[in-house]
Design a protein around this motif. Structure first.
Motif, PDB file in Angstrom:
ATOM      1  N   ARG A 158       1.018  -1.218   0.063  1.00 61.89           N
ATOM      2  CA  ARG A 158       0.097   0.239   0.076  1.00 61.89           C
ATOM      3  C   ARG A 158       1.091   1.349  -0.038  1.00 61.89           C
ATOM      4  O   ARG A 158       1.334   1.609   1.111  1.00 61.89           O
ATOM      5  CB  ARG A 158      -0.784  -0.115   1.275  1.00 61.89           C
ATOM      6  CG  ARG A 158      -1.876  -1.039   1.165  1.00 61.89           C
ATOM      7  CD  ARG A 158      -2.957  -0.995   2.438  1.00 61.89           C
ATOM      8  NE  ARG A 158      -3.574   0.462   2.267  1.00 61.89           N
ATOM      9  CZ  ARG A 158      -4.874   0.457   1.426  1.00 61.89           C
ATOM     10  NH1 ARG A 158      -5.294  -0.574   0.737  1.00 61.89           N
ATOM     11  NH2 ARG A 158      -5.625   1.482   1.463  1.00 61.89           N
ATOM     12  N   PRO A 159       1.115   1.831  -1.165  1.00 62.01           N
ATOM     13  CA  PRO A 159       2.033   2.892  -1.232  1.00 62.01           C
ATOM     14  C   PRO A 159       1.327   4.148  -0.709  1.00 62.01           C
ATOM     15  O   PRO A 159       0.144   4.255  -0.540  1.00 62.01           O
ATOM     16  CB  PRO A 159       2.105   3.162  -2.727  1.00 62.01           C
ATOM     17  CG  PRO A 159       1.703   2.023  -3.339  1.00 62.01           C
ATOM     18  CD  PRO A 159       0.679   1.344  -2.615  1.00 62.01           C
ATOM     19  N   VAL A 160       2.076   5.237  -0.230  1.00 62.55           N
ATOM     20  CA  VAL A 160       1.568   6.427   0.261  1.00 62.55           C
ATOM     21  C   VAL A 160       1.167   7.343  -0.910  1.00 62.55           C
ATOM     22  O   VAL A 160       2.140   7.791  -1.806  1.00 62.55           O
ATOM     23  CB  VAL A 160       2.537   7.162   1.348  1.00 62.55           C
ATOM     24  CG1 VAL A 160       2.040   8.375   1.742  1.00 62.55           C
ATOM     25  CG2 VAL A 160       3.009   6.125   2.271  1.00 62.55           C
ATOM     26  N   VAL A 161       0.006   7.786  -0.923  1.00 61.47           N
ATOM     27  CA  VAL A 161      -0.360   8.723  -2.058  1.00 61.47           C
ATOM     28  C   VAL A 161      -0.954   9.862  -1.718  1.00 61.47           C
ATOM     29  O   VAL A 161      -1.826  10.025  -0.600  1.00 61.47           O
ATOM     30  CB  VAL A 161      -1.253   7.691  -3.058  1.00 61.47           C
ATOM     31  CG1 VAL A 161      -1.832   8.582  -4.310  1.00 61.47           C
ATOM     32  CG2 VAL A 161      -0.537   6.693  -3.547  1.00 61.47           C
ATOM     33  N   ALA A 162      -0.757  11.034  -2.571  1.00 58.86           N
ATOM     34  CA  ALA A 162      -1.559  12.206  -2.241  1.00 58.86           C
ATOM     35  C   ALA A 162      -1.974  12.718  -3.494  1.00 58.86           C
ATOM     36  O   ALA A 162      -1.627  12.413  -4.690  1.00 58.86           O
ATOM     37  CB  ALA A 162      -0.432  13.423  -1.821  1.00 58.86           C
ATOM     38  N   VAL A 163      -3.421  13.246  -3.546  1.00 53.67           N
ATOM     39  CA  VAL A 163      -4.124  13.804  -4.662  1.00 53.67           C
ATOM     40  C   VAL A 163      -4.667  15.208  -4.443  1.00 53.67           C
ATOM     41  O   VAL A 163      -5.114  15.498  -3.318  1.00 53.67           O
ATOM     42  CB  VAL A 163      -5.452  13.060  -4.939  1.00 53.67           C
ATOM     43  CG1 VAL A 163      -6.218  13.580  -6.051  1.00 53.67           C
ATOM     44  CG2 VAL A 163      -4.927  11.548  -5.128  1.00 53.67           C
ATOM     45  N   ILE A 164      -4.086  16.058  -5.354  1.00 52.34           N
ATOM     46  CA  ILE A 164      -4.609  17.352  -5.439  1.00 52.34           C
ATOM     47  C   ILE A 164      -5.565  17.486  -6.611  1.00 52.34           C
ATOM     48  O   ILE A 164      -5.193  17.594  -7.718  1.00 52.34           O
ATOM     49  CB  ILE A 164      -3.297  18.378  -5.595  1.00 52.34           C
ATOM     50  CG1 ILE A 164      -2.230  18.174  -4.499  1.00 52.34           C
ATOM     51  CG2 ILE A 164      -3.789  19.923  -5.778  1.00 52.34           C
ATOM     52  CD1 ILE A 164      -1.077  19.137  -4.647  1.00 52.34           C
TER      53      ILE A 164
ATOM     54  N   VAL B  48      -1.643  16.824   0.832  1.00 59.27           N
ATOM     55  CA  VAL B  48      -0.271  17.701   0.461  1.00 59.27           C
ATOM     56  C   VAL B  48      -0.863  18.908  -0.161  1.00 59.27           C
ATOM     57  O   VAL B  48      -1.759  19.030  -0.961  1.00 59.27           O
ATOM     58  CB  VAL B  48       0.632  17.181  -0.619  1.00 59.27           C
ATOM     59  CG1 VAL B  48       1.598  18.026  -1.254  1.00 59.27           C
ATOM     60  CG2 VAL B  48       1.345  15.789  -0.065  1.00 59.27           C
ATOM     61  N   ALA B  49      -0.726  20.015   0.332  1.00 55.77           N
ATOM     62  CA  ALA B  49      -0.776  21.416   0.068  1.00 55.77           C
ATOM     63  C   ALA B  49      -0.854  21.670  -1.416  1.00 55.77           C
ATOM     64  O   ALA B  49       0.146  21.256  -2.181  1.00 55.77           O
ATOM     65  CB  ALA B  49      -0.271  22.424   0.840  1.00 55.77           C
TER      66      ALA B  49
ATOM     67  N   ALA C 112       5.352  11.313  -0.203  1.00 48.59           N
ATOM     68  CA  ALA C 112       4.540  10.282  -0.641  1.00 48.59           C
ATOM     69  C   ALA C 112       4.978   9.541  -1.954  1.00 48.59           C
ATOM     70  O   ALA C 112       6.038  10.219  -2.402  1.00 48.59           O
ATOM     71  CB  ALA C 112       3.293  10.967  -1.133  1.00 48.59           C
ATOM     72  N   ASP C 113       4.923   8.398  -2.089  1.00 50.07           N
ATOM     73  CA  ASP C 113       5.431   7.622  -3.196  1.00 50.07           C
ATOM     74  C   ASP C 113       4.802   8.204  -4.622  1.00 50.07           C
ATOM     75  O   ASP C 113       5.600   8.000  -5.710  1.00 50.07           O
ATOM     76  CB  ASP C 113       5.065   6.149  -3.255  1.00 50.07           C
ATOM     77  CG  ASP C 113       5.686   5.451  -1.923  1.00 50.07           C
ATOM     78  OD1 ASP C 113       6.924   5.583  -1.579  1.00 50.07           O
ATOM     79  OD2 ASP C 113       4.848   4.910  -1.244  1.00 50.07           O
ATOM     80  N   TYR C 114       3.747   8.922  -4.555  1.00 53.09           N
ATOM     81  CA  TYR C 114       3.059   9.348  -5.763  1.00 53.09           C
ATOM     82  C   TYR C 114       2.104  10.404  -5.500  1.00 53.09           C
ATOM     83  O   TYR C 114       1.316  10.341  -4.606  1.00 53.09           O
ATOM     84  CB  TYR C 114       2.292   8.083  -6.484  1.00 53.09           C
ATOM     85  CG  TYR C 114       1.529   8.572  -7.581  1.00 53.09           C
ATOM     86  CD1 TYR C 114       2.247   8.635  -8.795  1.00 53.09           C
ATOM     87  CD2 TYR C 114       0.141   8.587  -7.583  1.00 53.09           C
ATOM     88  CE1 TYR C 114       1.850   8.838  -9.922  1.00 53.09           C
ATOM     89  CE2 TYR C 114      -0.455   8.873  -8.951  1.00 53.09           C
ATOM     90  CZ  TYR C 114       0.352   9.032 -10.008  1.00 53.09           C
ATOM     91  OH  TYR C 114      -0.291   9.143 -11.019  1.00 53.09           O
ATOM     92  N   VAL C 115       2.421  11.407  -5.974  1.00 51.08           N
ATOM     93  CA  VAL C 115       1.372  12.630  -5.838  1.00 51.08           C
ATOM     94  C   VAL C 115       0.810  12.825  -7.204  1.00 51.08           C
ATOM     95  O   VAL C 115       1.544  13.252  -8.262  1.00 51.08           O
ATOM     96  CB  VAL C 115       2.125  13.984  -5.363  1.00 51.08           C
ATOM     97  CG1 VAL C 115       1.115  15.174  -5.321  1.00 51.08           C
ATOM     98  CG2 VAL C 115       2.925  13.599  -4.195  1.00 51.08           C
ATOM     99  N   LEU C 116      -0.516  12.920  -7.157  1.00 49.98           N
ATOM    100  CA  LEU C 116      -1.496  13.200  -8.622  1.00 49.98           C
ATOM    101  C   LEU C 116      -1.846  14.546  -8.506  1.00 49.98           C
ATOM    102  O   LEU C 116      -2.503  14.934  -7.476  1.00 49.98           O
ATOM    103  CB  LEU C 116      -2.560  11.950  -8.814  1.00 49.98           C
ATOM    104  CG  LEU C 116      -3.556  12.272  -9.842  1.00 49.98           C
ATOM    105  CD1 LEU C 116      -2.689  12.031 -11.155  1.00 49.98           C
ATOM    106  CD2 LEU C 116      -4.653  11.232  -9.690  1.00 49.98           C
ATOM    107  N   VAL C 117      -1.718  15.496  -9.517  1.00 48.50           N
ATOM    108  CA  VAL C 117      -2.537  16.557  -9.753  1.00 48.50           C
ATOM    109  C   VAL C 117      -3.521  16.499 -10.861  1.00 48.50           C
ATOM    110  O   VAL C 117      -3.062  16.317 -12.119  1.00 48.50           O
ATOM    111  CB  VAL C 117      -1.529  17.693  -9.982  1.00 48.50           C
ATOM    112  CG1 VAL C 117      -2.267  19.112 -10.113  1.00 48.50           C
ATOM    113  CG2 VAL C 117      -0.315  17.529  -8.913  1.00 48.50           C
ATOM    114  N   ILE C 118      -4.682  16.788 -10.425  1.00 51.21           N
ATOM    115  CA  ILE C 118      -5.845  16.751 -11.340  1.00 51.21           C
ATOM    116  C   ILE C 118      -6.254  18.071 -11.725  1.00 51.21           C
ATOM    117  O   ILE C 118      -6.633  18.797 -11.327  1.00 51.21           O
ATOM    118  CB  ILE C 118      -6.992  16.027 -10.891  1.00 51.21           C
ATOM    119  CG1 ILE C 118      -6.676  14.579 -10.453  1.00 51.21           C
ATOM    120  CG2 ILE C 118      -8.068  15.690 -12.099  1.00 51.21           C
ATOM    121  CD1 ILE C 118      -7.602  13.862  -9.667  1.00 51.21           C
ATOM    122  N   PRO C 119      -5.875  18.694 -13.096  1.00 54.35           N
ATOM    123  CA  PRO C 119      -6.084  19.926 -13.345  1.00 54.35           C
ATOM    124  C   PRO C 119      -7.545  20.294 -13.507  1.00 54.35           C
ATOM    125  O   PRO C 119      -8.410  19.640 -13.676  1.00 54.35           O
ATOM    126  CB  PRO C 119      -5.522  19.885 -14.716  1.00 54.35           C
ATOM    127  CG  PRO C 119      -5.536  18.675 -15.321  1.00 54.35           C
ATOM    128  CD  PRO C 119      -5.277  17.789 -14.212  1.00 54.35           C
TER     129      PRO C 119
END
Length: 393
Positions: A47-53, A77-78, A93-100
């Motif tokens: 279970r990776p550590v993930v952040a979504v903006i 994550v701000a 985080a292992d992965y940070v996703l930014v959804i525009p």
């Protein structure tokens, strides 16, 4: 055969090199194999550590966030440049996703217009492969949304999400099949992969340094007192190199069999024998390269550098440090022109096999034959260089 005896004595005087290049790298290979760990009878998904903006806050973007949350541990994550930089630099985080903004509507519109899907932004950790795997998961989910939107022009966003989620839950049936006999252990494969360094660079360094004294004036005068034809001279040098190469191969093979005797005892003897044949072919390449270095007349101070750099390149192209599956097509194309990749490919076939078949033996020996051709080509180059040097002299 004075030349042969002299050459063997000169090589034997550098027994410290045998300890450094053979025993040391055998230990390194065993440590690398130990890091693989024992085989597990159970499976637990990481279970990776993930952040979504989420700058879009649409039904599709929220569904994508929920999809990631089911397979990872979510952190906040701000939404700022500094926060994203810190997340990457300090591995928050292992992965940070930014959804525009506007991503959901743009994705559906692109699918129904048969256009390219809009891009997503992401920050992938460099410390592990978990981030890259999550990125593949995101792309897979988005591709399913795109396909559903293209196939259902009138479907709403909620309907598209429901269909994709239902498809995600379908899964794939997995069945475990017990085999009559286990294959070669992965730990032994890793050990043999690291043996490539000793069998190529180690033999080349030992031969290049040991036989360098044959070019000293004192030794040349001694050999000159009993004239030897150039063909016989080269044959006797090859004999001394063969003694050195077989000694290195035997030591490395014996250490490997001794370290993994318990696991290899349950494996068909023919599989282990074929692995040793592959290592023997690699030894021939190392012998040929050492012969080439000696014929060129490389100074003793440079032999180690040339042997080690060449061994690192061959090991890299063989997939010892980084699996070939993770390399680009350009690197794979270059790897086909190196003996290590063919040898390791044959090793992997043996590890996947649970029994000895004619097809397996033919495939492995075919790869071994290609490795031997590399050795013959390098040895031929060494003979050509030697004759050219004698002609000039």
């Amino acid at each position: 055969m004075p030349v042969l005896k002299t050459a063997i004595r000169l090589v034997a005087e550098h027994r410290v090199l045998f300890a450094v290049y053979v025993l040391l790298f055998s230990v390194v290979g065993s440590f690398a194999a130990g890091s693989v760990g024992p085989a597990s009878a159970s499976y637990e998904a990481a279970r990776p550590v993930v952040a979504v903006i989420d700058r879009d806050d649409s039904a599709l973007s929220r569904a994508l966030t929920d999809h990631l949350a089911r397979a990872s541990d979510m952190v906040d994550v701000a939404d700022s440049t500094r926060a994203l930089q810190e997340a990457a630099a300090k591995n928050y985080a292992d992965y940070v996703l930014v959804i525009p903004e506007g991503y959901g509507e743009a994705l559906v519109a692109a699918a129904r217009a048969d256009a390219d899907a809009p891009d997503l932004e992401c920050v992938v950790s460099y410390l592990s492969a978990n981030g890259s795997l999550m990125n593949e998961r995101v792309h897979g989910y988005v591709q399913e949304l795109y396909a559903m939107a293209a196939a259902s022009p009138s479907a709403s966003a909620d309907e598209l999400i429901a269909r994709v989620d239902a498809a995600q839950e379908t899964g794939v049936a997995v069945e475990t099949v017990d085999t009559a006999s286990p294959g070669l252990p992965v730990t032994y494969l890793v050990y043999c992969q690291f043996a490539l360094y000793a069998l190529f660079g180690g033999i080349a360094a030992i031969v290049g340094v040991g036989l360098a004294d044959l070019r000293s004036p004192e030794v040349r005068q001694r050999i000159g007192a009993a004239p030897v034809a150039s063909t016989a001279f080269d044959a006797q040098i090859a004999g001394a190199i063969a003694v050195c190469g077989i000694a290195v191969w035997a030591i490395n093979a014996a250490v490997g069999v001794a370290l993994y005797a318990g696991e290899l005892a349950r494996v068909p003897v023919a599989l282990t024998a074929l692995m040793l044949v592959i290592l023997f072919a690699l030894m021939l390449v190392g012998m040929a390269f050492g012969f080439l270095i000696w014929q060129i007349g490389v100074r003793r101070e440079l032999v180690h550098a040339i042997a080690n750099i060449s061994a690192m390149i061959i090991s890299f192209l063989a997939g010892t440090w980084v699996p070939l599956a993770n390399m680009s097509e350009e690197v794979l194309a270059v790897a086909r022109f190196a003996p290590g990749a063919w040898a390791v490919s044959a090793m992997e076939q043996l590890v996947r096999a649970t029994g000895v078949t004619g097809e397996l033996v033919a495939s492995v020996l075919g790869h071994v034959g290609i490795v031997v051709l590399f050795a013959l080509a390098i040895a031929a180059a060494g003979l050509a260089v030697g004759r050219a040097r004698r002609a000039i002299a």
